[in-house]
Design an enzyme around this catalytic site. Structure first.
Site, PDB file in Angstrom:
ATOM      1  N   TYR A   1     -39.377  20.352 -17.762  1.00 11.32           N
ATOM      2  CA  TYR A   1     -37.957  20.980 -17.101  1.00 11.32           C
ATOM      3  C   TYR A   1     -38.883  22.037 -16.230  1.00 11.32           C
ATOM      4  O   TYR A   1     -38.144  22.877 -15.270  1.00 11.32           O
ATOM      5  CB  TYR A   1     -37.273  21.037 -18.417  1.00 11.32           C
ATOM      6  CG  TYR A   1     -35.946  20.983 -18.232  1.00 11.32           C
ATOM      7  CD1 TYR A   1     -36.644  19.264 -18.782  1.00 11.32           C
ATOM      8  CD2 TYR A   1     -34.703  20.931 -17.927  1.00 11.32           C
ATOM      9  CE1 TYR A   1     -35.643  18.008 -19.474  1.00 11.32           C
ATOM     10  CE2 TYR A   1     -33.712  20.045 -18.737  1.00 11.32           C
ATOM     11  CZ  TYR A   1     -34.435  19.156 -19.262  1.00 11.32           C
ATOM     12  OH  TYR A   1     -33.980  17.922 -19.673  1.00 11.32           O
TER      13      TYR A   1
ATOM     14  N   LYS B   1     -45.678  11.307 -26.854  1.00 15.14           N
ATOM     15  CA  LYS B   1     -46.420   9.750 -26.067  1.00 15.14           C
ATOM     16  C   LYS B   1     -47.708   9.481 -26.235  1.00 15.14           C
ATOM     17  O   LYS B   1     -48.579   9.589 -24.670  1.00 15.14           O
ATOM     18  CB  LYS B   1     -45.122   9.563 -24.589  1.00 15.14           C
ATOM     19  CG  LYS B   1     -46.223   7.997 -24.434  1.00 15.14           C
ATOM     20  CD  LYS B   1     -45.135   7.489 -25.272  1.00 15.14           C
ATOM     21  CE  LYS B   1     -44.913   5.724 -24.055  1.00 15.14           C
ATOM     22  NZ  LYS B   1     -45.161   4.374 -24.759  1.00 15.14           N
TER      23      LYS B   1
ATOM     24  N   ASP C   1     -40.659   5.926 -27.385  1.00 16.98           N
ATOM     25  CA  ASP C   1     -40.303   4.538 -27.197  1.00 16.98           C
ATOM     26  C   ASP C   1     -39.666   4.412 -28.414  1.00 16.98           C
ATOM     27  O   ASP C   1     -38.936   3.329 -29.135  1.00 16.98           O
ATOM     28  CB  ASP C   1     -41.248   3.435 -26.064  1.00 16.98           C
ATOM     29  CG  ASP C   1     -42.188   3.812 -26.771  1.00 16.98           C
ATOM     30  OD1 ASP C   1     -43.122   4.622 -27.326  1.00 16.98           O
ATOM     31  OD2 ASP C   1     -43.216   2.909 -26.524  1.00 16.98           O
TER      32      ASP C   1
ATOM     33  N   ASP D   1     -34.076  16.151 -25.295  1.00 17.55           N
ATOM     34  CA  ASP D   1     -32.701  15.758 -24.409  1.00 17.55           C
ATOM     35  C   ASP D   1     -32.286  14.948 -24.466  1.00 17.55           C
ATOM     36  O   ASP D   1     -31.144  14.073 -24.690  1.00 17.55           O
ATOM     37  CB  ASP D   1     -32.734  16.021 -22.961  1.00 17.55           C
ATOM     38  CG  ASP D   1     -31.391  15.779 -21.277  1.00 17.55           C
ATOM     39  OD1 ASP D   1     -31.096  16.312 -22.143  1.00 17.55           O
ATOM     40  OD2 ASP D   1     -31.837  15.047 -20.705  1.00 17.55           O
TER      41      ASP D   1
ATOM     42  N   ASP E   1     -29.196  12.621 -27.417  1.00 18.67           N
ATOM     43  CA  ASP E   1     -27.831  12.169 -26.475  1.00 18.67           C
ATOM     44  C   ASP E   1     -27.747  10.765 -27.701  1.00 18.67           C
ATOM     45  O   ASP E   1     -26.342  10.891 -28.292  1.00 18.67           O
ATOM     46  CB  ASP E   1     -28.236  11.813 -25.269  1.00 18.67           C
ATOM     47  CG  ASP E   1     -27.363  13.107 -24.440  1.00 18.67           C
ATOM     48  OD1 ASP E   1     -27.302  14.089 -24.968  1.00 18.67           O
ATOM     49  OD2 ASP E   1     -26.494  12.859 -22.885  1.00 18.67           O
TER      50      ASP E   1
HETATM   51  C1  IPM Z   1     -28.415  19.171 -21.665  1.00 20.15           C
HETATM   52  C2  IPM Z   1     -28.510  18.526 -20.226  1.00 20.15           C
HETATM   53  C3  IPM Z   1     -28.663  19.611 -19.640  1.00 20.15           C
HETATM   54  C4  IPM Z   1     -30.271  19.463 -20.088  1.00 20.15           C
HETATM   55  C5  IPM Z   1     -28.255  19.381 -17.991  1.00 20.15           C
HETATM   56  C6  IPM Z   1     -27.346  19.743 -17.692  1.00 20.15           C
HETATM   57  C7  IPM Z   1     -29.028  20.948 -17.961  1.00 20.15           C
HETATM   58  O1  IPM Z   1     -28.650  17.721 -20.490  1.00 20.15           O
HETATM   59  O2  IPM Z   1     -28.237  20.404 -22.769  1.00 20.15           O
HETATM   60  O3  IPM Z   1     -28.563  17.917 -22.359  1.00 20.15           O
HETATM   61  O4  IPM Z   1     -31.122  19.086 -19.276  1.00 20.15           O
HETATM   62  O5  IPM Z   1     -30.683  19.995 -21.741  1.00 20.15           O
HETATM   63 MG    MG Z   2     -28.886  16.719 -22.154  1.00 19.77          MG
END
Ligand code: IPM
Ligand code: MG
Length: 361
Positions: free
Chosen positions: A141, A192, A224, A248, A252
């Site tokens: 990032y 990885k 993976d 990240d 999710d």
């Molecule tokens: C998160 C989001 C952010 C990230 C974006 C919106 C920059 O996806 O907080 O997970 O990638 O960190």
């Molecule tokens: Mg995210």
């Protein structure tokens, strides 16, 4: 002693959910005498509209001087055509790195009342309690060089750099091991290392730090495989230690296992200071319709209270109270649309927030 909170609602549903979280904070403040001082500022797309910058100096200054930051969400289709340097998301990255919020904690817990909201089978998800510990201010990032350049032949070349130093890995590994000690004492570190040298270093450094935490069980998993194991047998995980990008993605996935990204809190921390930032984003489709679930933001506010040094022991008690209040309202059958199942009482953002605030006596 007072605790200063910078309130940054941001864009989209951020505005609606933060309004509810603030009301809930006021309620615990009155009960526990936290002496919270809340000040609002613009961040993200709305800040761009006003100042041509997603993270204006005044907002950054307020956030730096505060004991904690309550952030809603940033971004939306309106600002997508903007140059990367002024996109709303930049404000989030700017806050994280300027405040050195290197540790992002993302718990994914299945609430007994919500098991059926998951897209996976009940027996796979019932009892899930995972904590994703994500490194937040390093890795791909922020690594340099980065950018897109034109080549002489007219083609373009895009670059991002995955980079970690030993101290950056050490400090996030300690956060994961410390967290595991208060849980089921298992850390699975994601990398990885079969392909990427940087993550081979990650694996070595984590293994080294583990020597100070021999009461915690450490395992390593390629990313993976981790993605696969999360849907195959998620209950094997306690703490998942990840770099910025893997964290990240996997957070999710872990969130969705619970069926309710609108329920899950997230806090980004450095020593004694934190910022709440939910993972659900600004939800461009639903703002202004009183449909968003304010729970993730309220629970994030609770997490931040817990870690805000200035709020002390009272802050930790107030945090537990907010969590109990959310669980109570769920148990009473109230649901926003994102977690609604047949037979439950469908409510909007405002009513959900009001009921949680009322559950704090
Ligand atoms: C998160 C989001 C952010 C990230 C974006 C919106 C920059 O996806 O907080 O997970 O990638 O960190
Ligand atoms: Mg995210």
């Amino acid at each position: 002693m007072t605790a200063k909170i910078a309130v940054l609602p941001g864009d989209g549903i951020g505005v609606e959910v933060v309004e509810q979280a603030v009301a809930i904070l006021n309620k615990v403040d009155a009960k526990y005498g936290l002496k919270l001082e809340m000040e609002h500022a613009l961040v993200g797309g709305c800040a761009y509209d006003e100042y041509k910058k997603p993270l204006p100096e005044a907002t950054l200054k307020l956030a730096k001087e505060a004991d904690a930051v309550l952030l809603g969400a940033v971004g939306g289709p309106k600002w997508e055509p903007l140059d990367y340097s002024v996109r709303p998301e930049r404000a989030l990255l700017g806050l994280r790195s300027e405040l050195d919020l290197f540790a992002n904690l993302r718990p994914a817990k299945v609430y007994p009342a919500l098991v059926d909201a998951s897209s996976l089978k009940r027996e796979v998800v019932e009892g899930i309690d995972i904590l994703v510990v994500r490194e937040l201010v390093g890795g791909i990032y922020f690594g340099k060089p980065k950018g897109v350049e034109k080549l002489p032949d007219g083609a373009e070349r895009g670059v991002n750099t995955l980079v970690y130093t030993t101290p950056e890995i050490e400090r996030i590994a300690r956060v994961a091991f410390d967290a595991a000690r208060k849980r089921r004492k298992k850390v699975c570190s994601v990398d990885k290392a079969n392909v990427l040298e940087c993550t081979e270093l990650w694996r070595r450094v984590v293994t080294n730090i583990h020597k100070n935490y021999l009461d915690v069980e450490l395992s390593h998993m390629y990313v993976d495989n981790a993605a696969m194991q999360l849907v195959r047998a998620p209950k094997q995980f306690d703490v998942l230690l990840c770099d910025n990008m893997f964290g990240d993605i996997l957070s999710d996935e872990a969130a969705m296992l619970t069926g309710s990204i609108g329920m899950l809190p997230s806090a980004s921390l450095s020593a004694g200071k934190g910022m709440s930032e939910t993972i659900h984003g600004s939800a461009p489709g639903i703002p202004g319709q009183d449909e968003a679930n304010p729970s993730a933001t309220s629970l994030s506010a609770a997490m931040v209270l817990e870690f805000t040094a200035a709020a002390g022991e009272k802050g930790r008690r107030a945090a537990r109270e907010i969590e109990r209040a959310v669980e109570k309202v769920l148990a009473q059958g109230y649901r926003t649309g994102d977690i609604h199942t047949p037979g439950m009482k469908l409510v909007g953002t405002k009513e959900m927030g009001r009921r949680v605030a009322e559950a704090i006596q």
